[in-house]
Design an enzyme around this catalytic site. Structure first.
Site, PDB file in Angstrom:
ATOM      1  N   GLU A  56       0.847  -1.204   0.000  1.00 14.42           N
ATOM      2  CA  GLU A  56       0.000   0.000   0.000  1.00 14.42           C
ATOM      3  C   GLU A  56       0.877   1.246   0.000  1.00 14.42           C
ATOM      4  O   GLU A  56       1.868   1.311   0.729  1.00 14.42           O
ATOM      5  CB  GLU A  56      -0.923  -0.017   1.218  1.00 14.42           C
ATOM      6  CG  GLU A  56      -2.043  -1.031   1.054  1.00 14.42           C
ATOM      7  CD  GLU A  56      -2.933  -1.150   2.276  1.00 14.42           C
ATOM      8  OE1 GLU A  56      -2.829  -0.309   3.184  1.00 14.42           O
ATOM      9  OE2 GLU A  56      -3.719  -2.106   2.308  1.00 14.42           O
ATOM     10  N   LYS A 229      -7.090  -5.016 -23.307  1.00 10.24           N
ATOM     11  CA  LYS A 229      -7.863  -5.090 -24.564  1.00 10.24           C
ATOM     12  C   LYS A 229      -6.883  -4.941 -25.735  1.00 10.24           C
ATOM     13  O   LYS A 229      -6.041  -5.817 -25.915  1.00 10.24           O
ATOM     14  CB  LYS A 229      -8.971  -4.032 -24.541  1.00 10.24           C
ATOM     15  CG  LYS A 229      -9.995  -4.280 -23.408  1.00 10.24           C
ATOM     16  CD  LYS A 229     -11.152  -3.316 -23.469  1.00 10.24           C
ATOM     17  CE  LYS A 229     -12.210  -3.614 -22.433  1.00 10.24           C
ATOM     18  NZ  LYS A 229     -11.989  -2.892 -21.146  1.00 10.24           N
ATOM     19  N   ARG A 235      -4.948  -8.390 -17.191  1.00  7.57           N
ATOM     20  CA  ARG A 235      -6.218  -7.792 -16.776  1.00  7.57           C
ATOM     21  C   ARG A 235      -5.940  -6.738 -15.711  1.00  7.57           C
ATOM     22  O   ARG A 235      -5.408  -7.061 -14.648  1.00  7.57           O
ATOM     23  CB  ARG A 235      -7.105  -8.903 -16.211  1.00  7.57           C
ATOM     24  CG  ARG A 235      -8.565  -8.622 -16.180  1.00  7.57           C
ATOM     25  CD  ARG A 235      -9.325  -9.917 -16.363  1.00  7.57           C
ATOM     26  NE  ARG A 235      -9.258 -10.293 -17.759  1.00  7.57           N
ATOM     27  CZ  ARG A 235     -10.168  -9.954 -18.678  1.00  7.57           C
ATOM     28  NH1 ARG A 235     -11.214  -9.240 -18.339  1.00  7.57           N
ATOM     29  NH2 ARG A 235     -10.041 -10.332 -19.935  1.00  7.57           N
TER      30      ARG A 235
HETATM   31  N1  DSN Z   1     -16.660  -5.332 -20.629  1.00  5.50           N
HETATM   32  C1  DSN Z   1     -15.911  -4.457 -21.486  1.00  5.50           C
HETATM   33  C2  DSN Z   1     -16.273  -4.634 -22.908  1.00  5.50           C
HETATM   34  O1  DSN Z   1     -16.537  -5.755 -23.321  1.00  5.50           O
HETATM   35  O2  DSN Z   1     -16.287  -3.670 -23.645  1.00  5.50           O
HETATM   36  C3  DSN Z   1     -16.011  -3.050 -21.082  1.00  5.50           C
HETATM   37  O3  DSN Z   1     -15.674  -2.956 -19.744  1.00  5.50           O
END
Ligand code: DSN
Length: 415
Positions: A56, A229, A235
């Site tokens: 922390e 993404k 993640r």
């Molecule tokens: N769950 C994500 C998506 O599929 O766009 C966004 O947080």
């Protein structure tokens, strides 16, 4: 793939599930716009002893001893992220997208403050002010919309709403919007009404990092993103902001929202940013967009309606009612063919969110496998055949076989 010897020996039940998921990922096609495959190095970083540590605080200022090496890894992650996005300040501790956004609101707003965000069914995110989400409960959101005829954001309309509502913050950056965002125009509108600018670039972060899409970080006050993404990392999430807001952002993340950061994930984020700084990542991002553009064109040729008429990024929302079925039905049919997609609302969707009219398709994961234009054309033909001949189980089975063959030809780099 990692050696799972100990997991296999100690807990066969969990290992068997991991194995089945591995086979699913290897043999099936991932067209969910928010998913991707991490590299072996990132997978390994997530499985390190850094998970054992509490830290922390921030590098040099921790509430626990023994953090000299965690400090080093967090500092590397921060420095790489700064370089990647031309950011003045970066906090790499947010655990995921919604907690990151909660910390941003906490840093800049008081409960009840006025905010503008895009409607969920127009491509926004739950945490951009939906009434069932903390954001809509704690803050006074007004939702702007895409223009129903163009499917695109009309900046004059946004300005009108901003002048009327006088928000304290304007949120831009979306989950199901396929067009470039006019960051500079958002900034000008925000300046006109004295609002903070907040960009949520979770979906397009990898494309922005590669400079294949415009970067809001030098323009906006604060930017959040997930790291898993298009950025192709573990993640997690991070927040970037102007130096003048650094203290309030850091305080909102810790102690405001979170306790100990997940240091094994911080290490994996550092590896991810290192990968994204390599020239090869730019080639990847370019191909993600080229694949998506072609996919949209091929769908249009076959009579599908794409919201906004195409894409500038990695995704597109297709109105499945143009083919006489709902998004959920299409998702189920494609699942039978070994193709994963996510159902999606379309702007002003007459159908409910659990059974909306659209499907969101994305190219980040298949591009990581190395699929290019030739494969995209085949994939769209299969999707169309599955939709049009959905009553024929043999056809769906046949497509599934072809999908599997293509997937085996293009292995996932980390498996
Ligand atoms: N769950 C994500 C998506 O599929 O766009 C966004 O947080």
């Amino acid at each position: 793939m990692l050696n799972y010897k100990n997991l296999s020996e100690q807990d066969g039940e969990v290992m068997a599930i991991v194995q089945r998921e591995t086979v699913r990922q290897v043999e099936e096609m991932e067209l969910i716009a928010s998913e991707n495959y991490v590299s072996k190095a990132i997978l390994e970083a997530m499985a390190t002893v850094l998970t054992n540590k509490y830290s922390e605080g921030f590098p040099g200022h921790r509430y626990y001893g023994g953090n000299q090496f965690v400090d080093e890894v967090e500092t590397i992650a921060v420095e790489r992220a700064k370089k990647l996005f031309s950011a003045e300040h970066v906090n790499v501790q947010p655990l995921s997208g919604s907690p990151a956004n909660a910390a941003v609101y906490m840093a800049f707003l008081k409960p009840g403050d006025k905010v503008l965000g895009l409607r969920l069914d127009h491509g926004g995110h739950l945490s951009h002010g939906h009434p069932v989400n903390f954001s809509g409960m704690l803050y006074d959101f007004t939702q702007y919309e895409v223009d129903i005829t163009t499917g695109q954001i009309n900046m004059e309309k946004v300005r009108e709403i901003a002048l009327r509502e006088k928000p304290k913050m304007i949120v831009a950056g979306y989950s199901a919007y396929s067009r470039e965002i006019e960051w500079q125009k958002f900034k000008e509108i925000a300046d006109e009404v004295g609002a903070f600018t907040f960009a949520d670039i979770a979906h397009t972060a990898g494309l922005i990092a590669a400079r294949e899409m415009n970067n809001p970080t030098p323009i906006f006050d604060v930017v959040s993103t997930t790291t898993h993404k298009t950025l192709r990392g573990p993640r997690g999430a991070m927040i970037m902001c102007k130096e003048q807001f650094a203290k309030q952002v850091d305080r909102a993340v810790f102690p405001g929202m979170q306790g100990g950061p997940h240091d094994h994930i911080t290490a994996a984020k550092a590896v991810c940013f290192g990968e994204a700084l390599q020239p090869g990542f730019k080639i990847y991002a370019k191909q993600v967009i080229a694949n998506a553009k072609l996919m949209a064109e091929e769908f249009i040729k076959l009579g599908y309606k794409i919201i906004s008429g195409g894409t500038d990024n990695h995704l597109m929302v297709v109105d499945m009612t143009s083919k006489g079925l709902s998004g959920k039905e299409a998702e189920i049919i494609l699942d039978k063919c070994g193709i994963s997609v996510s159902r999606s609302t379309i702007p002003n969707d007459p159908n409910p969110p659990m059974n909306p009219s659209g499907v969101r398709f994305g190219t980040p994961a298949i591009t990581t496998r190395g699929m290019k234009q030739e494969e995209i054309k085949k994939i769209v033909v299969w999707i169309n055949a599955a939709i049009e001949q959905r009553e024929e189980p043999e056809m769906l089975e046949n497509i599934k076989k072809q999908v599997k063959n293509m997937c085996l030809e293009f292995p996932i780099p980390s498996i």
